[in-house]
Design a protein around this motif. Structure first.
Motif, PDB file in Angstrom:
ATOM      1  N   VAL A  40       0.866  -1.177   0.000  1.00 15.87           N
ATOM      2  CA  VAL A  40       0.000   0.000   0.000  1.00 15.87           C
ATOM      3  C   VAL A  40       0.907   1.233   0.000  1.00 15.87           C
ATOM      4  CG1 VAL A  40      -0.228   0.140   2.523  1.00 15.87           C
ATOM      5  CG2 VAL A  40      -2.028   1.073   1.062  1.00 15.87           C
ATOM      6  N   GLY A  41       0.435   2.330  -0.619  1.00 21.83           N
ATOM      7  CA  GLY A  41       1.269   3.517  -0.640  1.00 21.83           C
ATOM      8  C   GLY A  41       0.721   4.616  -1.517  1.00 21.83           C
ATOM      9  N   TYR A  42       1.634   5.407  -2.050  1.00 20.54           N
ATOM     10  CA  TYR A  42       1.330   6.634  -2.790  1.00 20.54           C
ATOM     11  C   TYR A  42       2.131   6.648  -4.086  1.00 20.54           C
ATOM     12  CZ  TYR A  42       2.088  11.527  -4.075  1.00 20.54           C
ATOM     13  OH  TYR A  42       2.206  12.697  -4.768  1.00 20.54           O
ATOM     14  N   SER A  43       1.509   7.155  -5.155  1.00 19.17           N
ATOM     15  CA  SER A  43       2.233   7.401  -6.399  1.00 19.17           C
ATOM     16  C   SER A  43       1.771   8.723  -6.987  1.00 19.17           C
ATOM     17  CB  SER A  43       2.022   6.269  -7.407  1.00 19.17           C
ATOM     18  OG  SER A  43       0.695   6.258  -7.864  1.00 19.17           O
ATOM     19  N   ASN A  44       2.633   9.305  -7.809  1.00 17.29           N
ATOM     20  CA  ASN A  44       2.334  10.593  -8.417  1.00 17.29           C
ATOM     21  C   ASN A  44       2.697  10.550  -9.888  1.00 17.29           C
ATOM     22  OD1 ASN A  44       1.900  13.238  -9.085  1.00 17.29           O
ATOM     23  ND2 ASN A  44       3.361  14.083  -7.645  1.00 17.29           N
ATOM     24  N   PHE A  45       1.682  10.692 -10.724  1.00 11.61           N
ATOM     25  CA  PHE A  45       1.879  10.819 -12.159  1.00 11.61           C
ATOM     26  C   PHE A  45       2.002  12.306 -12.457  1.00 11.61           C
ATOM     27  CE2 PHE A  45      -0.181   6.844 -11.548  1.00 11.61           C
ATOM     28  CZ  PHE A  45       0.217   6.026 -12.586  1.00 11.61           C
ATOM     29  N   LEU A  46       2.820  12.663 -13.414  1.00  5.07           N
ATOM     30  CA  LEU A  46       3.009  14.071 -13.738  1.00  5.07           C
ATOM     31  C   LEU A  46       2.370  14.356 -15.087  1.00  5.07           C
ATOM     32  CD1 LEU A  46       4.241  16.478 -12.399  1.00  5.07           C
ATOM     33  CD2 LEU A  46       6.346  16.036 -13.609  1.00  5.07           C
ATOM     34  N   ASP A  47       1.352  15.199 -15.066  1.00  3.25           N
ATOM     35  CA  ASP A  47       0.687  15.651 -16.282  1.00  3.25           C
ATOM     36  C   ASP A  47       0.845  17.166 -16.260  1.00  3.25           C
ATOM     37  OD1 ASP A  47      -0.698  15.431 -18.617  1.00  3.25           O
ATOM     38  OD2 ASP A  47      -2.614  14.912 -17.717  1.00  3.25           O
ATOM     39  N   GLU A  48      -0.201  17.940 -16.574  1.00  2.00           N
ATOM     40  CA  GLU A  48      -0.106  19.389 -16.386  1.00  2.00           C
ATOM     41  C   GLU A  48       0.014  19.711 -14.897  1.00  2.00           C
ATOM     42  OE1 GLU A  48      -3.079  18.443 -18.342  1.00  2.00           O
ATOM     43  OE2 GLU A  48      -1.866  18.556 -20.147  1.00  2.00           O
ATOM     44  N   ASP A  49      -0.665  18.931 -14.079  1.00  2.00           N
ATOM     45  CA  ASP A  49      -0.609  19.045 -12.623  1.00  2.00           C
ATOM     46  C   ASP A  49      -0.266  17.667 -12.060  1.00  2.00           C
ATOM     47  OD1 ASP A  49      -1.426  21.760 -12.466  1.00  2.00           O
ATOM     48  OD2 ASP A  49      -3.512  21.139 -12.801  1.00  2.00           O
ATOM     49  N   GLY A  57      -1.662  -3.373  -3.881  1.00  2.00           N
ATOM     50  CA  GLY A  57      -1.299  -4.491  -4.741  1.00  2.00           C
ATOM     51  C   GLY A  57      -0.545  -5.556  -3.999  1.00  2.00           C
ATOM     52  N   GLY A  58       0.108  -6.394  -4.764  1.00  5.73           N
ATOM     53  CA  GLY A  58       0.858  -7.484  -4.169  1.00  5.73           C
ATOM     54  C   GLY A  58       1.902  -8.009  -5.126  1.00  5.73           C
ATOM     55  N   SER A  59       2.788  -8.830  -4.575  1.00  4.76           N
ATOM     56  CA  SER A  59       3.853  -9.414  -5.384  1.00  4.76           C
ATOM     57  C   SER A  59       4.329 -10.701  -4.730  1.00  4.76           C
ATOM     58  CB  SER A  59       5.021  -8.432  -5.528  1.00  4.76           C
ATOM     59  OG  SER A  59       5.558  -8.104  -4.264  1.00  4.76           O
ATOM     60  N   VAL A  60       5.062 -11.450  -5.516  1.00  5.32           N
ATOM     61  CA  VAL A  60       5.694 -12.677  -5.048  1.00  5.32           C
ATOM     62  C   VAL A  60       7.155 -12.596  -5.447  1.00  5.32           C
ATOM     63  CG1 VAL A  60       5.722 -15.186  -5.177  1.00  5.32           C
ATOM     64  CG2 VAL A  60       3.560 -13.970  -5.383  1.00  5.32           C
ATOM     65  N   ARG A  61       8.036 -12.766  -4.471  1.00  4.54           N
ATOM     66  CA  ARG A  61       9.479 -12.690  -4.730  1.00  4.54           C
ATOM     67  C   ARG A  61      10.063 -14.096  -4.709  1.00  4.54           C
ATOM     68  NH1 ARG A  61      13.161  -8.300  -1.607  1.00  4.54           N
ATOM     69  NH2 ARG A  61      11.740  -6.968  -2.798  1.00  4.54           N
ATOM     70  N   PHE A  62      10.742 -14.461  -5.822  1.00  3.30           N
ATOM     71  CA  PHE A  62      11.395 -15.762  -5.953  1.00  3.30           C
ATOM     72  C   PHE A  62      12.896 -15.539  -6.011  1.00  3.30           C
ATOM     73  CE2 PHE A  62       7.328 -16.038  -8.198  1.00  3.30           C
ATOM     74  CZ  PHE A  62       6.747 -17.129  -7.572  1.00  3.30           C
ATOM     75  N   TYR A  63      13.637 -16.195  -5.135  1.00  4.24           N
ATOM     76  CA  TYR A  63      15.085 -16.029  -5.114  1.00  4.24           C
ATOM     77  C   TYR A  63      15.749 -16.939  -6.127  1.00  4.24           C
ATOM     78  CZ  TYR A  63      14.901 -12.888  -1.255  1.00  4.24           C
ATOM     79  OH  TYR A  63      14.653 -11.791  -0.478  1.00  4.24           O
ATOM     80  N   VAL A  64      16.586 -16.336  -6.965  1.00  2.48           N
ATOM     81  CA  VAL A  64      17.370 -17.055  -7.949  1.00  2.48           C
ATOM     82  C   VAL A  64      18.707 -17.453  -7.327  1.00  2.48           C
ATOM     83  CG1 VAL A  64      18.400 -16.915 -10.240  1.00  2.48           C
ATOM     84  CG2 VAL A  64      16.235 -15.781  -9.786  1.00  2.48           C
ATOM     85  N   THR A  65      19.317 -16.534  -6.580  1.00  2.00           N
ATOM     86  CA  THR A  65      20.506 -16.800  -5.773  1.00  2.00           C
ATOM     87  C   THR A  65      20.216 -16.244  -4.383  1.00  2.00           C
ATOM     88  OG1 THR A  65      21.673 -14.714  -6.171  1.00  2.00           O
ATOM     89  CG2 THR A  65      21.963 -16.459  -7.824  1.00  2.00           C
TER      90      THR A  65
END
Length: 170
Positions: A40-49, A57-65
């Protein structure tokens, strides 16, 4: 699905396969560990303002090494019911410390696809575009397998992303 989307997916799968095949060259044993994260968090897209969005969201992290992982991530970015974004980003992660540490700083970056929906005067407008970002974060373990992870990224669509994740190591 367009030819560009199919090509992008094939390129990402090729890179993932390449990482999996080349991992013994790093001289570290395969990790075989998986982490599940909610974000969870914040994002900022830049348009005129500035266009401030809530990120979930979510994710799954798989270790290769022991220090390199791949992390497919699915995000939902909400500005209003009239402005929504969905992102699918395969990330590559490099951890700076050993996984036994209670604090584990890392660098993360990825390139993926974004699906945008916006209400216009004639109805909803849908578009697809690329998204890319890179940044840093740290995992702070609360228990042996449970952690929180603040993260900061700069990129393209969105420009800035500040999130916190709760993760569990399997």
């Amino acid at each position: 699905m367009s030819a560009k989307c199919i090509a992008a997916i094939l390129v990402h799968l090729f890179i993932l396969g390449l990482l999996l095949c080349l991992s013994p060259a790093f001289g570290e044993p395969l990790a075989g560990v998986m982490e599940l994260r909610g974000t969870v968090g914040y994002s900022n897209f830049l348009d005129e303002d500035p266009l401030h969005h809530l990120v979930t969201g979510g994710s799954v992290r798989f270790y290769v090494t022991n220090r390199i992982a791949v992390e497919p991530e699915l995000l939902f970015m909400y500005r209003s019911s009239q402005d929504l974004d969905f992102q699918l980003i395969p990330n590559v992660v490099f951890e700076f410390t050993k996984r036994e540490s209670r604090f584990q700083p890392y660098a993360i970056g990825g390139v993926g696809l974004q699906r945008h929906r916006e209400l216009t005067g004639i109805g909803y407008y849908w578009s697809n575009s690329w998204t890319a970002s890179g940044g840093i974060g740290t995992k702070i373990f609360l228990r042996d397998r449970l952690y929180v992870s603040p993260e900061f990224r700069l990129g393209l669509e969105p420009l800035v992303r500040i999130t916190a994740s709760v993760g569990y190591v399997f």
